[in-house]
Design an enzyme around this catalytic site. Structure first.
Site, PDB file in Angstrom:
ATOM      1  N   ALA A 169       0.869  -1.172   0.000  1.00 16.01           N
ATOM      2  CA  ALA A 169       0.000   0.000   0.000  1.00 16.01           C
ATOM      3  C   ALA A 169       0.906   1.222   0.000  1.00 16.01           C
ATOM      4  O   ALA A 169       2.051   1.158   0.458  1.00 16.01           O
ATOM      5  CB  ALA A 169      -0.898  -0.024   1.223  1.00 16.01           C
ATOM      6  N   GLY A 216       0.764  -4.923   0.946  1.00 19.78           N
ATOM      7  CA  GLY A 216      -0.399  -5.072   0.071  1.00 19.78           C
ATOM      8  C   GLY A 216      -0.088  -5.836  -1.208  1.00 19.78           C
ATOM      9  O   GLY A 216      -0.990  -6.428  -1.807  1.00 19.78           O
ATOM     10  N   GLU A 230      -0.295  -9.392  -0.248  1.00 17.28           N
ATOM     11  CA  GLU A 230      -1.724  -9.679  -0.015  1.00 17.28           C
ATOM     12  C   GLU A 230      -2.485  -9.813  -1.338  1.00 17.28           C
ATOM     13  O   GLU A 230      -3.373 -10.654  -1.464  1.00 17.28           O
ATOM     14  CB  GLU A 230      -2.330  -8.564   0.861  1.00 17.28           C
ATOM     15  CG  GLU A 230      -1.788  -8.614   2.294  1.00 17.28           C
ATOM     16  CD  GLU A 230      -2.149  -7.373   3.103  1.00 17.28           C
ATOM     17  OE1 GLU A 230      -1.810  -6.263   2.647  1.00 17.28           O
ATOM     18  OE2 GLU A 230      -2.752  -7.509   4.169  1.00 17.28           O
ATOM     19  N   GLU A 233       4.437  -4.612   7.565  1.00 20.33           N
ATOM     20  CA  GLU A 233       3.581  -3.596   8.196  1.00 20.33           C
ATOM     21  C   GLU A 233       3.944  -3.274   9.636  1.00 20.33           C
ATOM     22  O   GLU A 233       3.902  -2.110  10.044  1.00 20.33           O
ATOM     23  CB  GLU A 233       2.102  -4.030   8.127  1.00 20.33           C
ATOM     24  CG  GLU A 233       1.477  -3.882   6.754  1.00 20.33           C
ATOM     25  CD  GLU A 233       1.635  -5.128   5.896  1.00 20.33           C
ATOM     26  OE1 GLU A 233       2.513  -5.974   6.211  1.00 20.33           O
ATOM     27  OE2 GLU A 233       0.899  -5.259   4.920  1.00 20.33           O
TER      28      GLU A 233
HETATM   29  N1  DAK Z   1       4.552   3.291  -0.795  1.00 21.22           N
HETATM   30  C1  DAK Z   1       4.898   4.465  -1.383  1.00 21.22           C
HETATM   31  N2  DAK Z   1       6.001   4.636  -2.134  1.00 21.22           N
HETATM   32  C2  DAK Z   1       6.800   3.579  -2.288  1.00 21.22           C
HETATM   33  C3  DAK Z   1       6.515   2.323  -1.704  1.00 21.22           C
HETATM   34  C4  DAK Z   1       5.311   2.198  -0.938  1.00 21.22           C
HETATM   35  N3  DAK Z   1       4.910   1.054  -0.386  1.00 21.22           N
HETATM   36  N4  DAK Z   1       7.511   1.463  -2.028  1.00 21.22           N
HETATM   37  C5  DAK Z   1       8.364   2.167  -2.789  1.00 21.22           C
HETATM   38  N5  DAK Z   1       7.956   3.433  -2.953  1.00 21.22           N
HETATM   39  C6  DAK Z   1       8.603   4.510  -3.705  1.00 21.22           C
HETATM   40  C7  DAK Z   1       9.800   5.055  -2.947  1.00 21.22           C
HETATM   41  O1  DAK Z   1       9.390   5.994  -1.987  1.00 21.22           O
HETATM   42  C8  DAK Z   1      10.609   5.679  -4.059  1.00 21.22           C
HETATM   43  O2  DAK Z   1      10.040   6.901  -4.401  1.00 21.22           O
HETATM   44  P1  DAK Z   1      10.985   8.193  -4.716  1.00 21.22           P
HETATM   45  O3  DAK Z   1      11.810   8.384  -3.497  1.00 21.22           O
HETATM   46  O4  DAK Z   1      11.783   7.759  -5.935  1.00 21.22           O
HETATM   47  O5  DAK Z   1      10.000   9.286  -5.003  1.00 21.22           O
HETATM   48  C9  DAK Z   1      10.359   4.722  -5.226  1.00 21.22           C
HETATM   49  O6  DAK Z   1       9.157   3.992  -4.912  1.00 21.22           O
HETATM   50  C10 DAK Z   1      11.478   3.711  -5.417  1.00 21.22           C
HETATM   51  O7  DAK Z   1      11.689   3.064  -4.170  1.00 21.22           O
HETATM   52  P2  DAK Z   1      13.134   2.956  -3.494  1.00 21.22           P
HETATM   53  O8  DAK Z   1      14.002   4.072  -3.915  1.00 21.22           O
HETATM   54  O9  DAK Z   1      12.910   2.758  -2.033  1.00 21.22           O
HETATM   55  O10 DAK Z   1      13.670   1.620  -4.173  1.00 21.22           O
HETATM   56  P3  DAK Z   1      14.689   0.559  -3.554  1.00 21.22           P
HETATM   57  O11 DAK Z   1      14.993  -0.381  -4.661  1.00 21.22           O
HETATM   58  O12 DAK Z   1      15.804   1.230  -2.847  1.00 21.22           O
HETATM   59  O13 DAK Z   1      13.842  -0.232  -2.437  1.00 21.22           O
HETATM   60  C11 DAK Z   1      11.890  -1.399  -1.580  1.00 21.22           C
HETATM   61  C12 DAK Z   1      12.737  -0.993  -2.824  1.00 21.22           C
HETATM   62  C13 DAK Z   1      10.622  -2.078  -2.066  1.00 21.22           C
HETATM   63  C14 DAK Z   1      12.701  -2.371  -0.706  1.00 21.22           C
HETATM   64  C15 DAK Z   1      11.592  -0.113  -0.762  1.00 21.22           C
HETATM   65  O14 DAK Z   1      11.037   0.856  -1.636  1.00 21.22           O
HETATM   66  C16 DAK Z   1      10.612  -0.351   0.325  1.00 21.22           C
HETATM   67  O15 DAK Z   1      10.969  -0.889   1.394  1.00 21.22           O
HETATM   68  N6  DAK Z   1       9.346   0.031   0.096  1.00 21.22           N
HETATM   69  C17 DAK Z   1       8.313  -0.098   1.096  1.00 21.22           C
HETATM   70  C18 DAK Z   1       7.851  -1.528   1.148  1.00 21.22           C
HETATM   71  C19 DAK Z   1       6.826  -1.713   2.210  1.00 21.22           C
HETATM   72  O16 DAK Z   1       7.053  -1.480   3.388  1.00 21.22           O
HETATM   73  N7  DAK Z   1       5.649  -2.148   1.763  1.00 21.22           N
HETATM   74  C20 DAK Z   1       4.533  -2.369   2.655  1.00 21.22           C
HETATM   75  C21 DAK Z   1       3.747  -1.115   2.679  1.00 21.22           C
HETATM   76  S1  DAK Z   1       2.590  -1.147   3.976  1.00 21.22           S
HETATM   77  C22 DAK Z   1      -4.121  -0.807   6.255  1.00 21.22           C
HETATM   78  C23 DAK Z   1      -4.220  -0.846   4.887  1.00 21.22           C
HETATM   79  C24 DAK Z   1      -3.227  -1.404   4.175  1.00 21.22           C
HETATM   80  C25 DAK Z   1      -2.103  -1.887   4.775  1.00 21.22           C
HETATM   81  C26 DAK Z   1      -2.019  -1.865   6.141  1.00 21.22           C
HETATM   82  C27 DAK Z   1      -3.028  -1.358   6.908  1.00 21.22           C
HETATM   83  N8  DAK Z   1      -5.108  -0.173   7.008  1.00 21.22           N
HETATM   84  C28 DAK Z   1      -5.638   1.017   6.430  1.00 21.22           C
HETATM   85  C29 DAK Z   1      -5.298  -0.551   8.357  1.00 21.22           C
HETATM   86  C30 DAK Z   1      -1.038  -2.329   3.979  1.00 21.22           C
HETATM   87  C31 DAK Z   1       0.164  -1.796   4.259  1.00 21.22           C
HETATM   88  C32 DAK Z   1       1.275  -1.949   3.383  1.00 21.22           C
HETATM   89  O17 DAK Z   1       1.237  -2.543   2.341  1.00 21.22           O
END
Ligand code: DAK
Length: 258
Positions: A66, A111, A114, A134
């Protein structure tokens, strides 16, 4: 219909839905979820389509979760509504009759993992990475991860992955049953198409009814599940596919399903 955040391609009886927000590694905000839902509804309503594949744009990410920037200032109500919307979109994949294959071509985090788990079959590229990060962001999984992951890989492994926020690579995902197959990245889509074609050659109604039986059956006790199965089995006999399939076998020819 053109979408802003997804691409929907139709190739004969196959639909390929590409999540397309490369600037955020295909992360899901509300608009992207809405586009996915509209594309899925299009696929389900299109009588020419038998199977769908969901993948991510580019060669680095399936869906990186997400959209964290989009969620960071949510109120409790907004967070609940966002989770409910994502859950509704992913649940649609399970409730639709047509099978959906996830072709996981990179990061499938939060997400993204998921989304993959809501699909019927998961095929991964060797560079795919899975996880529910998360808790490291101060939230629980919100798009069904706490429910689907334990059903898919067992409670113990699901709790470990969720509580530690650990990422795992494709080979480990295969070992624990999170994905069905792993392929070199360059071969992923060809293999997904091959599987889609194989499914597409079977009786469409029987595939759809099998999906219904499995998905409904996973949520009920065995006796209720058996009764769902016998009722779907019975339904097959109201459809031309059964007559064609069995007649073809008896007459030693290949079936020609419509
Ligand atoms: N959200 C927003 N932007 C994201 C993103 C994400 N999940 N993942 C990557 N990006 C963006 C980065 O911010 C970056 O943007 P700029 O800085 O270039 O503007 C661009 O994509 C490239 O990412 P990186 O520069 O970080 O690329 P790397 O290769 O260095 O790293 C990575 C890739 C996937 C390891 C890293 O980007 C990362 O850790 N991303 C976050 C992954 C993550 O934590 N995903 C889970 C998200 S939380 C709920 C509803 C839904 C959910 C929970 C609760 N409720 C409402 C209760 C679900 C939650 C999730 O899914």
């Amino acid at each position: 219909m053109p979408y802003e955040n997804v691409i929907l391609e139709k190739e004969g009886s196959l639909a390929v839905l590409i999540v397309n927000r490369p600037k955020a590694l295909n992360a899901l905000n509300k608009e992207t979820l809405a586009d996915i839902k509209a594309a899925l509804e299009d696929i389900e309503q299109d009588a020419a389509i038998k199977v769908a594949i969901i993948t991510g744009a580019g060669d680095k990410s399936f869906v990186a979760g997400a959209d964290i920037a989009y969620m960071q200032n949510f109120s409790v109500q907004e967070a609940r509504a966002f989770a409910a919307f994502g859950q509704e979109v992913f649940r649609f994949i399970e409730l639709m009759e047509k099978p959906v294959i996830a072709a996981i071509n990179g990061f499938a985090l939060g997400g993204g993992c998921e989304l993959a788990m809501a699909c019927d079959i998961r095929l991964a590229a060797e560079n795919a990475v899975f996880g529910q990060p998360e808790v490291g962001l101060g939230v629980t999984p919100g798009f069904g991860g706490t429910q689907r992951m334990p059903r898919l890989i067992g409670e113990g492994r699901a709790k470990e992955l969720t509580y530690t926020a650990a990422s795992i690579k494709a080979d480990e995902a295969f070992r624990i049953g999170l994905v069905n197959h792993v392929y070199p990245a360059a071969e992923l889509m060809a293999e997904a198409r091959k599987m889609a074609q194989k499914i597409g050659r079977q009786a469409t109604t029987a595939v759809g009814y099998s999906k219904y039986s499995i998905n409904k059956g996973m949520q009920v006790d065995t006796d209720t599940g058996m009764s769902i199965e016998s009722s779907m089995f019975g339904m097959c006999f109201s459809v031309e596919d059964q007559k064609e399939g069995m007649n073809a076998f008896v007459n030693k020819r290949k079936p020609n399903f419509k």
